[in-house]
Write a protein that holds these residues in place. Structure first.
Motif, PDB file in Angstrom:
ATOM      1  N   GLY A   1     -86.477   2.554 -34.562  1.00  0.00           N
ATOM      2  CA  GLY A   1     -86.832   3.838 -35.152  1.00  0.00           C
ATOM      3  C   GLY A   1     -85.946   4.977 -34.690  1.00  0.00           C
ATOM      4  N   ARG A   2     -85.437   4.859 -33.466  1.00  0.00           N
ATOM      5  CA  ARG A   2     -84.569   5.908 -32.921  1.00  0.00           C
ATOM      6  C   ARG A   2     -83.117   5.760 -33.340  1.00  0.00           C
ATOM      7  NH1 ARG A   2     -85.749   8.582 -28.268  1.00  0.00           N
ATOM      8  NH2 ARG A   2     -83.881   9.749 -28.850  1.00  0.00           N
ATOM      9  N   THR A   3     -82.717   4.605 -33.887  1.00  0.00           N
ATOM     10  CA  THR A   3     -81.293   4.344 -34.126  1.00  0.00           C
ATOM     11  C   THR A   3     -80.944   4.012 -35.569  1.00  0.00           C
ATOM     12  OG1 THR A   3     -81.599   2.012 -33.489  1.00  0.00           O
ATOM     13  CG2 THR A   3     -80.901   3.555 -31.761  1.00  0.00           C
ATOM     14  N   LYS A   4     -81.852   3.406 -36.314  1.00  0.00           N
ATOM     15  CA  LYS A   4     -81.517   3.012 -37.690  1.00  0.00           C
ATOM     16  C   LYS A   4     -81.452   4.239 -38.588  1.00  0.00           C
ATOM     17  CE  LYS A   4     -82.509  -1.841 -38.184  1.00  0.00           C
ATOM     18  NZ  LYS A   4     -82.952  -2.869 -39.140  1.00  0.00           N
ATOM     19  N   GLY A   5     -80.343   4.372 -39.310  1.00  0.00           N
ATOM     20  CA  GLY A   5     -80.144   5.513 -40.199  1.00  0.00           C
ATOM     21  C   GLY A   5     -79.773   6.792 -39.480  1.00  0.00           C
ATOM     22  N   ILE A   6     -79.565   6.739 -38.167  1.00  0.00           N
ATOM     23  CA  ILE A   6     -79.244   7.925 -37.368  1.00  0.00           C
ATOM     24  C   ILE A   6     -77.734   8.012 -37.152  1.00  0.00           C
ATOM     25  CG2 ILE A   6     -79.613   9.105 -35.172  1.00  0.00           C
ATOM     26  CD1 ILE A   6     -82.095   8.926 -36.982  1.00  0.00           C
TER      27      ILE A   6
ATOM     28  N   GLY B   1     -73.070   1.719 -40.597  1.00  0.00           N
ATOM     29  CA  GLY B   1     -72.347   2.714 -39.828  1.00  0.00           C
ATOM     30  C   GLY B   1     -73.237   3.646 -39.040  1.00  0.00           C
ATOM     31  N   ASP B   2     -74.409   3.170 -38.615  1.00  0.00           N
ATOM     32  CA  ASP B   2     -75.340   4.021 -37.874  1.00  0.00           C
ATOM     33  C   ASP B   2     -75.399   3.598 -36.408  1.00  0.00           C
ATOM     34  OD1 ASP B   2     -76.756   1.648 -38.001  1.00  0.00           O
ATOM     35  OD2 ASP B   2     -78.339   2.415 -39.315  1.00  0.00           O
ATOM     36  N   CYS B   3     -76.247   4.280 -35.647  1.00  0.00           N
ATOM     37  CA  CYS B   3     -76.348   3.988 -34.217  1.00  0.00           C
ATOM     38  C   CYS B   3     -76.741   2.535 -33.970  1.00  0.00           C
ATOM     39  CB  CYS B   3     -77.379   4.912 -33.569  1.00  0.00           C
ATOM     40  SG  CYS B   3     -76.885   6.644 -33.468  1.00  0.00           S
ATOM     41  N   TYR B   4     -77.659   2.016 -34.783  1.00  0.00           N
ATOM     42  CA  TYR B   4     -78.136   0.642 -34.581  1.00  0.00           C
ATOM     43  C   TYR B   4     -77.007  -0.360 -34.792  1.00  0.00           C
ATOM     44  CZ  TYR B   4     -81.094  -3.486 -34.780  1.00  0.00           C
ATOM     45  OH  TYR B   4     -81.660  -4.711 -34.528  1.00  0.00           O
ATOM     46  N   ASP B   5     -76.245  -0.197 -35.860  1.00  0.00           N
ATOM     47  CA  ASP B   5     -75.169  -1.149 -36.140  1.00  0.00           C
ATOM     48  C   ASP B   5     -74.066  -1.079 -35.104  1.00  0.00           C
ATOM     49  OD1 ASP B   5     -76.533  -2.059 -38.295  1.00  0.00           O
ATOM     50  OD2 ASP B   5     -75.042  -1.512 -39.806  1.00  0.00           O
ATOM     51  N   ARG B   6     -73.808   0.095 -34.561  1.00  0.00           N
ATOM     52  CA  ARG B   6     -72.794   0.191 -33.517  1.00  0.00           C
ATOM     53  C   ARG B   6     -73.225  -0.599 -32.276  1.00  0.00           C
ATOM     54  NH1 ARG B   6     -72.085   5.231 -36.086  1.00  0.00           N
ATOM     55  NH2 ARG B   6     -73.641   6.361 -34.860  1.00  0.00           N
ATOM     56  N   GLY B   7     -74.527  -0.591 -31.998  1.00  0.00           N
ATOM     57  CA  GLY B   7     -75.023  -1.410 -30.895  1.00  0.00           C
ATOM     58  C   GLY B   7     -75.004  -2.885 -31.233  1.00  0.00           C
TER      59      GLY B   7
ATOM     60  N   PRO C   1     -69.328  16.798 -34.213  1.00  0.00           N
ATOM     61  CA  PRO C   1     -69.948  17.908 -34.959  1.00  0.00           C
ATOM     62  C   PRO C   1     -70.164  17.584 -36.429  1.00  0.00           C
ATOM     63  CG  PRO C   1     -68.203  18.739 -33.524  1.00  0.00           C
ATOM     64  CD  PRO C   1     -68.102  17.247 -33.510  1.00  0.00           C
ATOM     65  N   ASP C   2     -69.236  16.876 -37.037  1.00  0.00           N
ATOM     66  CA  ASP C   2     -69.349  16.565 -38.451  1.00  0.00           C
ATOM     67  C   ASP C   2     -70.488  15.588 -38.720  1.00  0.00           C
ATOM     68  OD1 ASP C   2     -67.969  16.909 -41.127  1.00  0.00           O
ATOM     69  OD2 ASP C   2     -67.926  14.727 -40.972  1.00  0.00           O
ATOM     70  N   VAL C   3     -70.675  14.614 -37.837  1.00  0.00           N
ATOM     71  CA  VAL C   3     -71.674  13.565 -38.057  1.00  0.00           C
ATOM     72  C   VAL C   3     -73.075  14.052 -37.734  1.00  0.00           C
ATOM     73  CG1 VAL C   3     -72.421  11.257 -37.340  1.00  0.00           C
ATOM     74  CG2 VAL C   3     -69.986  11.736 -37.646  1.00  0.00           C
ATOM     75  N   ILE C   4     -73.223  14.863 -36.689  1.00  0.00           N
ATOM     76  CA  ILE C   4     -74.557  15.199 -36.186  1.00  0.00           C
ATOM     77  C   ILE C   4     -75.132  16.472 -36.805  1.00  0.00           C
ATOM     78  CG2 ILE C   4     -74.001  16.679 -34.218  1.00  0.00           C
ATOM     79  CD1 ILE C   4     -76.398  13.624 -34.298  1.00  0.00           C
TER      80      ILE C   4
ATOM     81  N   VAL D   1     -78.613  12.592 -28.748  1.00  0.00           N
ATOM     82  CA  VAL D   1     -78.622  11.729 -27.565  1.00  0.00           C
ATOM     83  C   VAL D   1     -78.408  10.270 -27.974  1.00  0.00           C
ATOM     84  CG1 VAL D   1     -80.052  10.865 -25.674  1.00  0.00           C
ATOM     85  CG2 VAL D   1     -80.047  13.308 -26.214  1.00  0.00           C
ATOM     86  N   ALA D   2     -79.069   9.844 -29.049  1.00  0.00           N
ATOM     87  CA  ALA D   2     -78.878   8.479 -29.543  1.00  0.00           C
ATOM     88  C   ALA D   2     -77.443   8.264 -30.006  1.00  0.00           C
ATOM     89  CB  ALA D   2     -79.853   8.196 -30.685  1.00  0.00           C
ATOM     90  N   TYR D   3     -76.889   9.246 -30.683  1.00  0.00           N
ATOM     91  CA  TYR D   3     -75.515   9.141 -31.187  1.00  0.00           C
ATOM     92  C   TYR D   3     -74.523   9.039 -30.039  1.00  0.00           C
ATOM     93  CZ  TYR D   3     -71.257  10.462 -33.756  1.00  0.00           C
ATOM     94  OH  TYR D   3     -69.996  10.504 -34.293  1.00  0.00           O
TER      95      TYR D   3
END
Length: 582
Positions: A389-394, A443-449, A555-558, A567-569
């Motif tokens: 929930g904290r990473t998918k789509g973020i 291309g989100d936080c979850y996939d990078r992990g 800055p562009d992404v967040i 923080v998640a990013y």
């Protein structure tokens, strides 16, 4: 006609008044000299109009040519600005060079062509004093705003003993603090949005989630991030300047400290580039040892990423479990290299020593042990619904955005592009090994992990192949420019003993030339561009690190997200500030 000649002919036909010629380099990358007038048109053509375009601006840097002796066939220049472009369709680099004259040269900005040129050009101005006309915000980036001079110019002292005694009177301390105060007007950030005053929040440079000395200034409307200004350079240690005063050999330990979690993997692109300059062929056993130890450090790095990423999002147990497994990796590294985090173990021509007796057992034990632990961590972290929930789509970005910003490594592969330099442009024997390239799709936080976790499994496959197929033979080349040189004959005659002493203390004299070697490092593409002027030290060492570009796009992404999303990013990027600041 070779591809290099075809590209030169293509550009000469289209831009006859701009192309100055082709430079031959040892790395075989087509290197084309252009006049300052009109070079923007050539770059635009290479990015958008040429067949199979060079979409990624991989690097921009410069060379102070004023005291260089060997420039045969190159245009007259006091300074050279060079642009490295990468085409994924061609699987090839191209290097564009522009000669500049004068003590305060200038050149048009390319920020309207590539967004990631912003930081690159600021760095070149900061360190060389080359002005980029029409740059949106040309200011210091790695050095303090009050700094005087441009350190990568040849007249700037390379040693503290040449710079005078450092003093910090109270008046100067007050001036330094005042210079660090943030003024949103300097960055074009409004102080209000609608009827609300924006709040400006300093995050760092000692905040736990910024993973080092890194400062972000957040413009907030409530919890929503309106804009972000990044302040780097607190960790800058002048690695490229130090390369000009260290011998080719004694600079190896400095490379360990660039990405301080990458260990000997940091040595690899540097020694490969020196070997390319010197014409040294490395024995197969040394290549395989280098691969095995590099993959151990990839696992070590990714365990730190995995544990701290989970910790940033509130999970405390995983980081302790994963650091315990990292200790298992370090036990193997220490048994083989004699050091742990920074063994500085690779050498020009091979490695420092042969593998010790019995090395196979701890390596085999780890290969048998670790897969089950990764499965356990999958249940603990990646399958955890709160973590999802904290990473998918973020903090997601598209493949086109990743290429535009110069993203490489897991951050690029998380967007769906299976691009890995170990496969695309193999080096050191990777072409003989069987492994897969993990990718994500969002291309989100979850996939990078997710990509990094799967990379650890692939590193295990590579290490297992190294274990089963380690060749016999020498662990270092017998080329006369290897360091340290063979010692067999030093006790037989005084001439050989003297030559050995000089070779170890001063290092080898590397023939004049230029070379670039790029590898798939722990955090993305890491490359060393070396210029030799026929001396015992490098004339110019350019270190292209992945994290420098990965931070620039924050800055562009967040924008529009919340502080907790930031923080998640930050955790998903996997950066260390030594890799950013060098």
């Amino acid at each position: 006609m070779s591809d290099n000649s075809a590209i030169l002919q293509n550009l000469q036909d289209k831009f006859p008044d701009t192309v100055l010629g082709l430079q031959s380099t040892l790395d075989l990358i087509p290197t084309i000299w252009l006049k300052k007038d009109g070079f923007l048109d050539v770059l635009r053509y290479l990015k958008t109009d040429i067949e199979r375009p060079y979409r990624m601006l991989y690097d921009i840097s410069a060379i102070d040519e004023r005291v260089r002796s060997h420039r045969d066939g190159q245009p007259d220049a006091d300074f050279t600005v060079f642009y490295s472009l990468l085409s994924f369709d061609r699987n090839a680099f191209i290097r564009i060079k522009v000669p500049l004259k004068g003590d305060q040269p200038s050149i048009p900005t390319v920020t309207k062509l590539w967004r990631n040129a912003n930081w690159h050009e600021r760095e070149v101005w900061d360190l060389f004093g080359i002005v980029f006309d029409d740059h949106p915000n040309l200011r210091r980036i790695l050095l303090p705003p009050t700094w005087i001079g441009h350190p990568l110019r040849k007249e700037f002292p390379a040693r503290a003993t040449e710079a005078g005694v450092f003093q910090l009177p109270e008046s100067k301390a007050v001036e330094e603090e005042r210079a660090l105060q943030f003024n949103p007007d300097d960055w074009g950030i409004p102080r209000q949005r609608g009827d609300s005053d924006l709040m400006f929040l300093n995050m760092g440079p000692q905040h736990p989630s910024v993973h080092g000395v890194f400062r972000l200034i957040l413009a907030l409307d409530g919890e929503q991030i309106v804009d972000t200004v990044l302040d780097i350079g607190y960790h800058h240690r002048a690695a490229e300047k130090m390369a000009e005063r260290q011998s080719w050999h004694t600079f190896i330990p400095y490379t360990d400290r660039v990405d301080y979690l990458g260990g000997v993997m940091n040595n690899l692109p540097y020694v490969l580039a020196v070997e390319q300059l010197a014409g040294i062929n490395v024995p197969d056993k040394a290549k395989m040892i280098r691969i095995m130890m590099s993959e151990f450090f990839r696992i070590s790095n990714h365990l730190v990423f995995y544990g701290t990423f989970a910790q940033d999002l509130g999970m405390m147990s995983p980081v302790f479990y994963m650091f315990n497994d990292r200790e298992r990796v370090f036990e193997i590294v220490e048994a083989i290299c004699g050091g742990r985090m920074h063994p500085s173990w690779f050498r020009i021509g091979g490695v420092a020593q042969d593998l010790p007796h019995g090395w196979e057992k701890p390596v085999k034990d780890f290969i048998d042990y670790f897969p089950a632990r990764l499965d356990e961590y999958q249940l603990l972290v990646l399958d955890n619904p709160i973590f999802k929930g904290r990473t998918k789509g973020i903090a997601s970005y598209t493949l086109d955005e990743a290429i535009e910003w110069g993203v490489t490594g897991p951050g690029l592969r998380a967007c769906g592009l299976p691009w890995d330099f170990r496969k695309a442009q193999p080096y050191s024997g990777y072409e003989h090994l069987d492994f897969e390239i993990p990718i994500g799709h969002n291309g989100d936080c979850y996939d990078r992990g997710l990509v990094r976790v799967e990379e650890m499994r692939q590193s295990l496959r590579i290490i297992d192949q190294c274990l089963r197929n380690m060749p016999d033979g020498p662990y270092k080349s017998d080329h006369p420019l290897t360091t340290p040189p063979p010692k067999d004959r030093t006790l037989l005659d005084i001439e050989t003993l003297i030559a050995h002493f000089l070779h170890v203390s001063w290092g080898p004299v590397i023939p004049p030339g230029e070379s670039f070697v790029n590898i798939e490092a722990t955090k993305g593409a890491n490359g060393y561009y070396l210029v030799s002027d026929g001396n015992t030290m490098s004339y110019r060492t350019r270190i292209r690190t992945p994290s420098f570009l990965h931070l620039q796009m924050i800055p562009d992404v967040i924008r529009g997200a919340t502080v907790s999303d930031l923080v998640a990013y930050l955790g998903s990027i996997d950066f260390v500030m030594s890799d950013v600041d060098r």
